[in-house]
Design an enzyme around this catalytic site. Structure first.
Site, PDB file in Angstrom:
ATOM      1  N   GLN A 100       0.852  -1.207   0.000  1.00  0.00           N
ATOM      2  CA  GLN A 100       0.000   0.000   0.000  1.00  0.00           C
ATOM      3  C   GLN A 100       0.880   1.247   0.000  1.00  0.00           C
ATOM      4  O   GLN A 100       0.383   2.362  -0.062  1.00  0.00           O
ATOM      5  CB  GLN A 100      -0.902   0.009   1.233  1.00  0.00           C
ATOM      6  CG  GLN A 100      -1.821  -1.205   1.317  1.00  0.00           C
ATOM      7  CD  GLN A 100      -2.512  -1.282   2.646  1.00  0.00           C
ATOM      8  OE1 GLN A 100      -3.660  -0.837   2.823  1.00  0.00           O
ATOM      9  NE2 GLN A 100      -1.835  -1.844   3.638  1.00  0.00           N
ATOM     10  N   HIS A 120      -1.399   1.482  -4.320  1.00  0.00           N
ATOM     11  CA  HIS A 120      -1.760   2.894  -4.160  1.00  0.00           C
ATOM     12  C   HIS A 120      -0.849   3.807  -4.967  1.00  0.00           C
ATOM     13  O   HIS A 120      -0.672   4.977  -4.645  1.00  0.00           O
ATOM     14  CB  HIS A 120      -1.752   3.275  -2.668  1.00  0.00           C
ATOM     15  CG  HIS A 120      -2.841   2.591  -1.915  1.00  0.00           C
ATOM     16  ND1 HIS A 120      -2.875   2.495  -0.547  1.00  0.00           N
ATOM     17  CD2 HIS A 120      -3.958   1.932  -2.331  1.00  0.00           C
ATOM     18  CE1 HIS A 120      -3.950   1.818  -0.162  1.00  0.00           C
ATOM     19  NE2 HIS A 120      -4.612   1.456  -1.228  1.00  0.00           N
ATOM     20  N   CYS A 128      -0.107  14.470 -15.339  1.00  0.00           N
ATOM     21  CA  CYS A 128      -1.027  15.579 -15.616  1.00  0.00           C
ATOM     22  C   CYS A 128      -2.444  15.010 -15.722  1.00  0.00           C
ATOM     23  O   CYS A 128      -2.690  14.078 -16.507  1.00  0.00           O
ATOM     24  CB  CYS A 128      -0.663  16.270 -16.940  1.00  0.00           C
ATOM     25  SG  CYS A 128      -1.918  17.467 -17.433  1.00  0.00           S
ATOM     26  N   CYS A 131      -3.795  15.831 -19.607  1.00  0.00           N
ATOM     27  CA  CYS A 131      -3.281  15.177 -20.831  1.00  0.00           C
ATOM     28  C   CYS A 131      -2.580  13.858 -20.546  1.00  0.00           C
ATOM     29  O   CYS A 131      -2.199  13.147 -21.479  1.00  0.00           O
ATOM     30  CB  CYS A 131      -2.327  16.132 -21.563  1.00  0.00           C
ATOM     31  SG  CYS A 131      -0.754  16.408 -20.711  1.00  0.00           S
TER      32      CYS A 131
END
Ligand code: APR
Length: 261
Positions: A100, A120, A128, A131
């Protein structure tokens, strides 16, 4: 029998052990956990750091980047617990390590990428939101340290976010599929340094137990799945795991000389 020997006995016949690790395996490397006595969530409100808050609030993004710039994740070194899991891989008893954690310390300790499943995400990369461009988080942190408190994508101006899973954010599909496959193949689960309280992550150890296999929990303090454990070893992972793996490897550590009266 002492708890470490009981744990070794419970795992003695297992050849496809699934390690399942949480923040507690990295505290001895200097990275705080979340729900322990000094955990992050005892200092800041996790509700502040949900995925939707991150997208809608520049203040949340500024706080998140400041904390990331100040965190010691990038300087942390693996500790004996991480190295013990690499040893378990080395003797051919570790099927995979579902973690995790986002600190990358399992890989830095020597586990190959194909053995690590980062449920995780990881803090090394930044994405981003608009994009999808990916870059090293270190280069974004340089911008934060130089004064850009809420850096945006240089290609499209979109919001940048470390490639870690925030509360309310979908988990990475590829990692979920790898975790499900590993869970179906495991013949035991070794849960280390986790309260086993966050889902869907904690569903993987449960599935291994429901498949009729043993679970050993190594943790300082109680976890949510203690009632499913075959053996619980309460204490520091950095001390316990090397002893446990040495016993599993058949190299019994020289017992401390018994004091004779
Ligand atoms: N050895 C053994 N156990 C330890 C050690 C140690 N050196 N240090 C801390 N612990 C224990 C703590 O007592 C606690 O029970 O590890 C456990 C860590 O639990 P959490 O802080 O809840 O961390 P984790 O289970 O990994 O949290 C799961 O919650 O906030 C989200 O995304 C975050 O991945 C995280 C998830």
């Amino acid at each position: 029998m002492d708890p470490v020997s009981s744990a070794a006995q419970a795992l003695a016949g297992c050849r496809r052990i699934l390690a399942f690790t949480g923040a507690g395996i990295s505290t001895e490397s200097g990275i705080p956990d979340f729900r322990g006595p000094e955990g992050l969530w005892t200092k800041v409100d996790p509700e502040e750091f949900t995925y939707s808050r991150y997208l809608e609030s520049s203040e949340t993004r500024r706080t998140s980047w400041r904390m990331r710039a100040e965190s010691r994740v990038f300087e942390a070194e693996p500790n004996p617990a991480h190295r013990a899991i690499v040893d378990l891989w080395g003797i051919g008893r570790l099927l995979a390590c579902i973690t995790q954690n986002i600190d990358g310390l399992h890989q830095r300790a020597g586990l190959p990428d194909e053995a690590v499943i980062e449920l995780h995400g990881n803090a090394r990369e930044t994405v981003c939101i608009a994009c999808g461009d990916r870059q090293a988080t270190a280069s974004v942190i340089e911008r934060v340290v130089s004064g850009e408190s809420d850096p945006t994508c240089r290609d499209c101006g979109g919001i940048l976010k470390a490639a870690v899973v925030f509360f309310g954010e979908a988990m990475p599909r590829e990692e979920l599929m790898r975790a499900a496959l590993a869970t179906s193949e495991a013949d035991a689960v070794l849960a280390v340094g986790s309260t086993l309280s966050v889902f869907p992550a904690a569903s993987f150890p449960i599935e291994v137990v429901e498949g009729g296999h043993p679970m050993v929990i190594v943790n300082r303090g109680p976890t949510e799945l203690d009632d499913l454990a075959t053996v619980i070893v309460d204490g520091a992972a950095g001390e316990i795991l090397p002893m446990l793996v040495a016993e599993l490897a058949g190299r019994l550590l020289p017992r401390r000389r018994r004091r004779t009266k």
